[in-house]
Design a protein around this motif. Structure first.
Motif, PDB file in Angstrom:
ATOM      1  N   GLY A 110       0.788  -1.224   0.000  1.00  0.00           N
ATOM      2  CA  GLY A 110       0.000   0.000   0.000  1.00  0.00           C
ATOM      3  C   GLY A 110       0.809   1.257   0.000  1.00  0.00           C
ATOM      4  O   GLY A 110       0.275   2.347   0.118  1.00  0.00           O
ATOM      5  N   GLY A 111       2.122   1.138  -0.132  1.00  0.00           N
ATOM      6  CA  GLY A 111       2.944   2.332  -0.065  1.00  0.00           C
ATOM      7  C   GLY A 111       2.781   3.237  -1.251  1.00  0.00           C
ATOM      8  O   GLY A 111       2.682   4.433  -1.133  1.00  0.00           O
ATOM      9  N   GLY A 112       2.745   2.623  -2.449  1.00  0.00           N
ATOM     10  CA  GLY A 112       2.649   3.453  -3.648  1.00  0.00           C
ATOM     11  C   GLY A 112       3.844   4.365  -3.746  1.00  0.00           C
ATOM     12  O   GLY A 112       4.924   4.088  -3.278  1.00  0.00           O
ATOM     13  N   ARG A 113       3.621   5.522  -4.352  1.00  0.00           N
ATOM     14  CA  ARG A 113       4.734   6.436  -4.589  1.00  0.00           C
ATOM     15  C   ARG A 113       5.055   7.202  -3.313  1.00  0.00           C
ATOM     16  O   ARG A 113       4.165   7.587  -2.556  1.00  0.00           O
ATOM     17  CB  ARG A 113       4.357   7.390  -5.707  1.00  0.00           C
ATOM     18  N   PRO A 114       6.325   7.419  -3.029  1.00  0.00           N
ATOM     19  CA  PRO A 114       6.689   8.237  -1.872  1.00  0.00           C
ATOM     20  C   PRO A 114       6.042   9.611  -1.977  1.00  0.00           C
ATOM     21  O   PRO A 114       5.961  10.193  -3.044  1.00  0.00           O
ATOM     22  CB  PRO A 114       8.219   8.334  -1.998  1.00  0.00           C
ATOM     23  N   GLY A 115       5.591  10.115  -0.857  1.00  0.00           N
ATOM     24  CA  GLY A 115       4.978  11.437  -0.865  1.00  0.00           C
ATOM     25  C   GLY A 115       3.466  11.380  -0.830  1.00  0.00           C
ATOM     26  O   GLY A 115       2.816  12.370  -0.566  1.00  0.00           O
ATOM     27  N   VAL A 116       2.868  10.225  -1.103  1.00  0.00           N
ATOM     28  CA  VAL A 116       1.419  10.097  -1.019  1.00  0.00           C
ATOM     29  C   VAL A 116       1.075   9.776   0.425  1.00  0.00           C
ATOM     30  O   VAL A 116       1.335   8.702   0.924  1.00  0.00           O
ATOM     31  CB  VAL A 116       0.913   8.987  -1.959  1.00  0.00           C
ATOM     32  N   GLN A 117       0.494  10.746   1.079  1.00  0.00           N
ATOM     33  CA  GLN A 117       0.278  10.623   2.510  1.00  0.00           C
ATOM     34  C   GLN A 117      -1.097  10.031   2.827  1.00  0.00           C
ATOM     35  O   GLN A 117      -2.076  10.351   2.179  1.00  0.00           O
ATOM     36  CB  GLN A 117       0.371  12.009   3.147  1.00  0.00           C
ATOM     37  N   LYS A 118      -1.151   9.180   3.789  1.00  0.00           N
ATOM     38  CA  LYS A 118      -2.423   8.586   4.182  1.00  0.00           C
ATOM     39  C   LYS A 118      -3.134   9.487   5.179  1.00  0.00           C
ATOM     40  O   LYS A 118      -2.551   9.980   6.132  1.00  0.00           O
ATOM     41  CB  LYS A 118      -2.193   7.213   4.814  1.00  0.00           C
ATOM     42  N   VAL A 119      -4.403   9.740   4.905  1.00  0.00           N
ATOM     43  CA  VAL A 119      -5.203  10.552   5.820  1.00  0.00           C
ATOM     44  C   VAL A 119      -5.666   9.655   6.959  1.00  0.00           C
ATOM     45  O   VAL A 119      -6.397   8.688   6.742  1.00  0.00           O
ATOM     46  CB  VAL A 119      -6.419  11.162   5.090  1.00  0.00           C
ATOM     47  N   THR A 120      -5.237   9.970   8.147  1.00  0.00           N
ATOM     48  CA  THR A 120      -5.583   9.118   9.278  1.00  0.00           C
ATOM     49  C   THR A 120      -6.990   9.423   9.797  1.00  0.00           C
ATOM     50  O   THR A 120      -7.693   8.537  10.244  1.00  0.00           O
ATOM     51  CB  THR A 120      -4.563   9.318  10.408  1.00  0.00           C
ATOM     52  N   ASN A 121      -7.397  10.677   9.696  1.00  0.00           N
ATOM     53  CA  ASN A 121      -8.714  11.073  10.194  1.00  0.00           C
ATOM     54  C   ASN A 121      -9.745  10.876   9.091  1.00  0.00           C
ATOM     55  O   ASN A 121     -10.227  11.819   8.483  1.00  0.00           O
ATOM     56  CB  ASN A 121      -8.658  12.541  10.638  1.00  0.00           C
ATOM     57  N   GLN A 122     -10.077   9.603   8.834  1.00  0.00           N
ATOM     58  CA  GLN A 122     -10.857   9.276   7.654  1.00  0.00           C
ATOM     59  C   GLN A 122     -12.291   9.786   7.714  1.00  0.00           C
ATOM     60  O   GLN A 122     -12.920  10.016   6.687  1.00  0.00           O
ATOM     61  CB  GLN A 122     -10.857   7.759   7.450  1.00  0.00           C
ATOM     62  N   GLU A 123     -12.819   9.968   8.898  1.00  0.00           N
ATOM     63  CA  GLU A 123     -14.215  10.404   8.968  1.00  0.00           C
ATOM     64  C   GLU A 123     -14.413  11.807   8.420  1.00  0.00           C
ATOM     65  O   GLU A 123     -15.548  12.237   8.206  1.00  0.00           O
ATOM     66  CB  GLU A 123     -14.748  10.317  10.400  1.00  0.00           C
ATOM     67  N   HIS A 124     -13.311  12.526   8.163  1.00  0.00           N
ATOM     68  CA  HIS A 124     -13.440  13.870   7.597  1.00  0.00           C
ATOM     69  C   HIS A 124     -13.122  13.898   6.100  1.00  0.00           C
ATOM     70  O   HIS A 124     -13.137  14.962   5.495  1.00  0.00           O
ATOM     71  CB  HIS A 124     -12.507  14.839   8.334  1.00  0.00           C
ATOM     72  N   CYS A 125     -12.834  12.756   5.513  1.00  0.00           N
ATOM     73  CA  CYS A 125     -12.497  12.717   4.081  1.00  0.00           C
ATOM     74  C   CYS A 125     -13.700  13.123   3.240  1.00  0.00           C
ATOM     75  O   CYS A 125     -14.825  12.648   3.458  1.00  0.00           O
ATOM     76  CB  CYS A 125     -12.060  11.312   3.671  1.00  0.00           C
ATOM     77  N   SER A 126     -13.422  13.957   2.246  1.00  0.00           N
ATOM     78  CA  SER A 126     -14.480  14.314   1.291  1.00  0.00           C
ATOM     79  C   SER A 126     -14.297  13.588  -0.034  1.00  0.00           C
ATOM     80  O   SER A 126     -15.246  13.476  -0.815  1.00  0.00           O
ATOM     81  CB  SER A 126     -14.485  15.825   1.052  1.00  0.00           C
ATOM     82  N   ALA A 127     -13.086  13.102  -0.319  1.00  0.00           N
ATOM     83  CA  ALA A 127     -12.830  12.370  -1.564  1.00  0.00           C
ATOM     84  C   ALA A 127     -11.781  11.305  -1.311  1.00  0.00           C
ATOM     85  O   ALA A 127     -10.775  11.557  -0.646  1.00  0.00           O
ATOM     86  CB  ALA A 127     -12.368  13.318  -2.663  1.00  0.00           C
ATOM     87  N   ILE A 128     -12.009  10.111  -1.836  1.00  0.00           N
ATOM     88  CA  ILE A 128     -11.069   9.010  -1.718  1.00  0.00           C
ATOM     89  C   ILE A 128     -10.854   8.408  -3.098  1.00  0.00           C
ATOM     90  O   ILE A 128     -11.814   8.134  -3.824  1.00  0.00           O
ATOM     91  CB  ILE A 128     -11.581   7.914  -0.754  1.00  0.00           C
ATOM     92  N   SER A 129      -9.581   8.201  -3.451  1.00  0.00           N
ATOM     93  CA  SER A 129      -9.231   7.510  -4.697  1.00  0.00           C
ATOM     94  C   SER A 129      -8.291   6.373  -4.358  1.00  0.00           C
ATOM     95  O   SER A 129      -7.211   6.601  -3.816  1.00  0.00           O
ATOM     96  CB  SER A 129      -8.562   8.481  -5.680  1.00  0.00           C
ATOM     97  N   LEU A 130      -8.704   5.156  -4.667  1.00  0.00           N
ATOM     98  CA  LEU A 130      -7.886   3.969  -4.416  1.00  0.00           C
ATOM     99  C   LEU A 130      -7.563   3.316  -5.753  1.00  0.00           C
ATOM    100  O   LEU A 130      -8.463   3.027  -6.544  1.00  0.00           O
ATOM    101  CB  LEU A 130      -8.638   2.986  -3.515  1.00  0.00           C
ATOM    102  N   ILE A 131      -6.275   3.091  -5.979  1.00  0.00           N
ATOM    103  CA  ILE A 131      -5.789   2.618  -7.272  1.00  0.00           C
ATOM    104  C   ILE A 131      -5.108   1.266  -7.082  1.00  0.00           C
ATOM    105  O   ILE A 131      -4.266   1.104  -6.195  1.00  0.00           O
ATOM    106  CB  ILE A 131      -4.801   3.634  -7.876  1.00  0.00           C
ATOM    107  N   ASP A 132      -5.481   0.283  -7.904  1.00  0.00           N
ATOM    108  CA  ASP A 132      -4.891  -1.061  -7.841  1.00  0.00           C
ATOM    109  C   ASP A 132      -5.021  -1.662  -6.440  1.00  0.00           C
ATOM    110  O   ASP A 132      -4.067  -2.237  -5.911  1.00  0.00           O
ATOM    111  CB  ASP A 132      -3.413  -1.027  -8.244  1.00  0.00           C
TER     112      ASP A 132
END
Length: 855
Positions: free
Chosen positions: A512-534
Motif C-alpha cells: 500500500g505504499g505506492g509512490r513516496p509522498g502520497v500521505q495517508k489521511v488518518t482522520n478518515q471520517e473527515h475525508c471528502s474524496a477518496i481515490s484507491l488505485i490497484d
C-alpha cells in the motif's frame, strides 16, 4: 659474329617458349586457376565483411567514413561483380554437352581472366590502420542551432550535459546512459529535447532509425510501458499476458537496426527482459541487439548503476543565478524589464527557487508585473515563511513554489479543478471529461445551467492551469497530465482541510505504499474524496473506512469478493461514485450492492472500462442521479430501471460494442436528458411504426421526443430509413451531433476507429451507401447543412458533390471533408456554375481528403 647470332636466336627461342608455355598453362591449369580464384575471393569476402561491420557501427554513431575505405569497398564490389560474371560463364561451359566437349578457346579465356582477377585480389589490400579506423568522428552539431522545443532554454549548463549525452550515444561501446538529478531540475525536459534533436539529425549525423520513450514512474506498470513503446513503433499489442506482449515487442524492436529507448523517471531497477527490450548480451544470439541503446532518467544515481550504467552517468544540476534569472524573465514576460521597481524583489524571489526550473516556472506564471510591488513582496514573504512538507525526493523550495502558484489561482473553482487531477495515477492521461462529471456531481462549478456550460468552464480552467504550468499537455485527445512533483504537492494540499482527499496507490508488490509522498489521511471520517488505485479491498482495507462526509469515491482497477459496504461505512453524503477498469460481473451476478450510501444524494455514477452484468438492482433507487456512464464497458442490456431516473442529464454508452438491448420506452422517459452518447455502441433501433411490447427495442422516435432539452447527440444508425420521421430533431434548438449512418463494425474498425475522440467534437456526419436515398430524408439534409466534419465512405449515385448534396447555399459550416472509396464522383463542384450564386461553396474549409479512387 656467329656467336652473337646464336645468342640472339637462343634468347628469342627462350622467350617464345616462355610465352607459349604461359598461354598453354591457361589451358593446362584451368581448374586450378578457377579454384585459386575461389580461395582468394573467400579471403577477400571475409575481410570485406569485417570492414563492413566496422563501417556500419561507425555510421550508427554518426561518423564519416574515410574516402580510402569507401574506395576500397567500391573496388571490392567491382571485383565480385566481375567474378560473378566469370562464374556464370564457367557454369555455362560445364552445361555444354555436360562438359564432355569443352571449348579450348573458352577455357583459355576463362582461365586467363581468373588468373588476372586473382592477381588483382592479392593486390587489393587495405592498410591495417585503416581497417581498425575506418571513419572520422562526425563533428558535433552546435546545440544552439537545433534546440527548438518550446519551453526549453538552451542554457550552457544544459548544453554541456546534452553534448556529453549525445557523444555517449555516438560511442559504439556505450549501451546504457543515465541522467540523474533532483526532482524538478529538468531531466524529463532534457530527454524530450534530446529525442527531438536525434529525430532532426539526418545524413551522416543520423544516429537512430527509431526513438521511443516511456515513463516508468515509482509504481511500475509493465503493461503500460509495453504499450507506450509499441505505439511509438506503430505496433498494437492486443494480448493480455505481459510475457506474450514482451515476446512480440522483443521481436519488433530487433527489427529496428538502430533504436534508442528512453525510460523516464525510473525509481528502482526495471527488468528490461520483462518489458521485452532485447538489450545487451546474453547466452543466446536471440537475446543480443547491438543496435539497441537505453537512455534513462532517475533521481537516484544508484538506480542507474543497478540498471547497468558504468561511466556514462550525467548529472543535471540546478541552474546558476544568471540562468535562473533569465528563465524567470522569459516566464514572466518582457513587461518585467519595464518595471524597475520589481527588479530587486524579483531577484529575491528567484533566489528562493534555488535554481530549480519547475519552481521558477510555476512561480513566474503565478506573478504578473501588473499586480504591483506590494503583492510581489507578499509573495516573497510567503515563500520564505512557507512550512514545507516532508515529501521524500522533493526539495522544500519546490513545494513552497508550487504551493504559492496554487494559492495565486484566480478562484476556488480553478483550485478545485486542479485538485481533482491528483485523484488519478502518476503519469496518467487524465480525461478532462472526468473533471466535468466529478465537478458536476459535487456541484463544484457555479453559474452553470447545463452540462455543456460545465464542460466549457472546465476546459477554460484547464487552459489557465496549463498556462501556469500546473498541468501539462497530453498526447491523447482531451486529456491532461500532471508532473509527478506537482501531483505530490497537489495531494499534500488536498489531504488537508478543507478538502480532505485521500489518494492511495497499491503497487503490484503490495504494502500500500505506492509512490513516496502520497500521505495517508488518518482522520478518515473527515475525508471528502477518496481515490484507491490497484487495491484489493479484501487484503488492503480489512478494518473498513468510516466515511460519513465522503462525497466522491473512485476505485480504479480494484477488486472485492465481499460487499463493498464492509469496506466503506456510514457514507451518508456520497455524490460521485466511479468504478474504473473493474471486473464487476461476478460481483453483480450475486446481486451485491454497490457503494451508494444514501442513494438520494448520488448525482454521478461512472462504471467505465468495466465488465458488467445485470445492473438493474443497482439503478432503481437513484432518484437524483444526473450523470450515468458505462463508456467502454462490457454490457449487453440497459435495464428498464434507467427509465425511472427522471433527473438524468447525461447518459453515456460510448464504445459499448456489446450493447444489444435497450427496451422500448426507456429513453423516452428521460425528459431532462441533455446529452446522449451512443457512438460505436447500440444500433439495433426498432422501426417507429408497429406494435410495441416488452420485447421491443428502443426507436429513434424516442430520441426525437427528447429534443426539447437535448443539447448533444452521438449516435449510430444502421438504416437511414429509421430517420423517415421528418420531425426528427427539427423542433429543438440546434444541437451538437456526431452521427454515423450505415457504417458497419468492420468498416468502422478499419476506418473510423475513435472517430469520436472526445466530448468536444464538432458537428460530424458519416455516410455510407446510396446518396439519392439519403437526400430524400429531411433529417439527413439537416445534418448535411450543419456538418462541420463530413465523411463520405463507399457512397454511390453521387457525381457532383456540391450540386447534389447542397445545391443552394453550399457548406457554410464545413471545416473538414473526407471522401473515401467512391469511384463515381467526377467533380467536387462546378466553379463556373457556382460563381454567380454570390457566396463561396466552402467559406471555412480547412482540409479535404480524397482516398482510394479506382478511376
Amino acid at each position: 659474329m656467329a656467336e652473337i647470332c646464336t645468342s640472339i636466336a637462343s634468347t628469342i627461342v627462350d622467350k617464345s617458349v616462355g610465352l607459349i608455355w604461359r598461354q598453354l598453362s591457361y589451358l593446362i591449369y584451368y581448374d586450378s586457376d578457377i579454384e585459386s580464384l575461389k580461395d582468394a575471393l573467400k579471403r577477400l569476402d571475409d575481410k570485406k565483411n569485417d570492414v563492413q561491420r566496422t563501417v556500419e557501427a561507425a555510421k550508427r554513431n554518426g561518423a564519416t567514413i574515410k574516402d580510402q575505405v569507401q574506395s576500397w569497398l567500391e573496388d571490392v564490389r567491382k571485383i565480385f561483380h566481375e567474378a560473378e560474371e566469370l562464374e556464370n560463364k564457367v557454369n555455362g561451359q560445364r552445361r555444354c554437352l555436360y562438359g564432355l566437349c569443352p571449348s579450348l578457346k573458352s577455357r583459355y579465356s576463362l582461365s586467363r581472366k581468373a588468373k588476372k582477377i586473382a592477381e588483382r585480389v592479392l593486390d587489393l589490400k587495405l592498410d591495417e590502420e585503416l581497417s581498425n579506423n575506418v571513419a572520422n568522428p562526425a563533428p558535433l552539431q552546435q546545440l544552439g542551432s537545433i534546440i527548438s522545443s518550446e519551453g526549453f532554454k538552451g542554457f550552457e549548463s544544459r548544453k554541456d550535459v546534452m553534448n556529453d549525452v549525445l557523444s555517449a550515444l555516438r560511442n559504439e561501446k556505450t549501451r546504457i546512459i543515465g541522467i540523474c538529478g533532483m526532482g524538478g531540475v529538468g531531466k524529463t525536459t532534457m530527454v524530450r529535447e534530446i529525442k527531438e534533436i536525434i529525430k532532426r539529425l539526418q545524413g551522416t549525423n543520423k544516429l537512430f532509425d527509431d526513438v521511443v520513450m516511456s515513463t516508468v514512474s515509482a509504481t511500475v506498470n509493465i503493461g503500460k510501458i509495453q504499450t507506450e513503446i509499441a505505439e511509438s513503433l506503430d505496433m498494437k499489442l492486443v494480448e493480455e499476458s505481459e510475457s506474450i506482449r514482451a515476446q512480440r515487442l522483443h521481436e519488433r524492436i530487433k527489427q529496428s537496426k538502430r533504436i534508442l529507448i528512453i525510460l523516464d523517471d525510473v525509481w528502482s531497477e526495471l527488468k528490461l527482459q520483462d518489458v521485452g527490450i532485447p538489450f545487451g548480451v546474453g547466452p543466446t544470439t536471440n537475446q543480443v541487439h547491438e543496435g539497441c541503446k537505453i537512455l534513462l532518467t532517475s533521481r537516484n544515481e544508484e538506480v542507474c548503476k543497478v540498471m547497468g550504467c558504468k561511466d556514462d552517468i550525467f548529472g543535471v544540476q540546478a541552474l546558476n543565478k544568471e540562468e535562473a534569472w533569465e528563465l524567470f524573465r522569459a516566464t514572466v514576460g518582457e513587461s518585467l524589464d519595464n518595471n524597475p521597481d520589481l527588479s530587486h524583489v524579483a531577484k529575491l524571489i528567484v533566489d528562493e527557487c534555488k535554481g530549480l526550473p519547475i519552481a521558477i516556472i510555476t512561480v513566474g506564471k503565478a506573478l504578473l508585473p501588473s499586480n504591483g510591488k506590494h503583492e510581489w513582496n507578499t509573495a516573497l514573504q510567503e515563500l520564505k515563511n512557507s512550512l514545507p512538507e516532508n515529501i521524500p525526493g522533493m526539495e522544500p523550495e519546490v513545494y513552497s513554489c508550487i504551493k504559492l502558484s496554487y494559492d495565486k489561482l484566480d478562484s476556488d473553482e480553478v483550485k478545485s479543478c486542479f485538485l481533482l487531477c491528483c485523484l488519478f495515477p502518476e503519469d496518467y492521461d487524465v480525461p478532462i471529461e472526468y473533471l466535468v462529471r466529478y465537478g458536476l456531481g459535487r456541484a463544484t462549478f457555479r453559474n452553470t445551467n447545463t452540462a455543456e456550460d460545465v464542460r466549457n468552464k472546465v476546459h477554460s480552467f484547464v487552459g489557465q492551469l496549463k498556462r501556469r504550468y500546473l498541468l501539462l499537455d497530453s498526447e491523447k485527445e482531451e486529456c491532461i497530465k500532471m508532473h509527478d512533483i506537482v501531483r505530490d504537492v497537489a495531494i499534500s494540499i488536498a489531504s488537508k482541510d478543507p478538502h480532505r482527499f485521500m489518494v492511495r496507490s497499491f503497487d503490484a508488490e503490495g504494502g500500500g505504499g505506492g509512490r513516496p509522498g502520497v500521505q495517508k489521511v488518518t482522520n478518515q471520517e473527515h475525508c471528502s474524496a477518496i481515490s484507491l488505485i490497484d487495491v484489493k479491498l479484501d487484503e488492503n482495507i480489512t478494518d473498513g473506512l468510516e466515511c460519513p462526509k465522503l462525497e466522491l469515491l473512485q476505485l480504479k482497477n480494484s477488486s472485492s469478493s465481499s460487499e463493498y459496504s464492509n469496506h466503506f461505512k456510514r457514507m451518508k453524503e456520497l455524490k460521485v461514485l466511479a468504478f474504473l477498469e473493474v471486473n464487476m460481473s461476478s460481483y453483480l451476478a450475486s446481486e451485491k450492492s454497490l457503494l451508494l450510501g444514501e442513494p438520494k444524494y448520488l448525482h454521478t455514477l461512472c462504471l467505465e472500462d468495466c465488465k458488467l452484468g445485470d445492473i438493474s438492482h443497482v439503478i432503481g433507487g437513484l432518484e437524483n442521479l444526473e450523470i450515468l456512464s458505462f463508456a467502454r464497458s462490457e454490457i449487453s442490456k440497459l435495464p428498464r430501471e434507467i427509465g425511472h431516473l427522471h433527473r438524468l442529464r447525461m447518459l453515456d454508452t460510448t464504445d459499448c460494442e456489446g450493447l444489444e438491448e435497450i427496451p422500448h420506452g426507456v429513453l423516452s422517459k428521460l425528459r431532462r436528458l441533455e446529452e446522449l452518447y451512443m457512438a460505436e455502441s447500440f444500433d439495433n433501433w426498432a422501426p417507429a411504426t408497429g406494435s410495441q411490447d416488452e420485447t421491443s427495442m428502443a426507436s429513434l422516435d424516442e430520441v426525437m421526443s427528447l429534443s426539447d432539452h437535448l443539447n448533444v447527440l452521438a449516435i449510430k444508425i444502421h438504416d437511414v430509413q429509421m430517420l423517415r420521421n421528418d420531425e426528427f430533431l427539427l423542433k429543438s434548438q440546434p444541437i451538437r451531433f456526431h452521427v454515423s449512418i450505415n457504417i458497419s463494425w468492420s468498416y468502422e474498425k478499419e476506418s473510423f476507429k475513435n472517430r469520436m475522440p472526445g466530448y468536444l467534437f464538432e458537428n460530424s456526419l458519416m455516410l455510407r451507401g446510396d446518396v439519392k436515398e439519403y437526400l430524400e430524408i429531411g433529417a439527413v439534409r439537416y445534418f448535411l447543412k450543419q456538418s462541420e466534419d463530413l465523411v463520405l465512405f463507399y457512397t454511390y449515385n453521387l457525381k457532383y458533390v456540391i450540386e447534389e448534396l447542397d445545391g443552394q447555399g453550399g457548406f457554410q459550416h464545413l471545416k473538414v471533408l473526407s471522401i473515401m472509396c467512391d469511384d463515381n464522383i467526377e467533380y467536387l463542384m462546378n466553379g463556373a456554375d457556382w460563381t454567380p450564386r454570390g457566396q463561396p461553396a466552402f467559406p471555412i474549409l480547412k482540409s479535404a481528403t480524397f482516398e482510394m479512387f479506382t478511376n
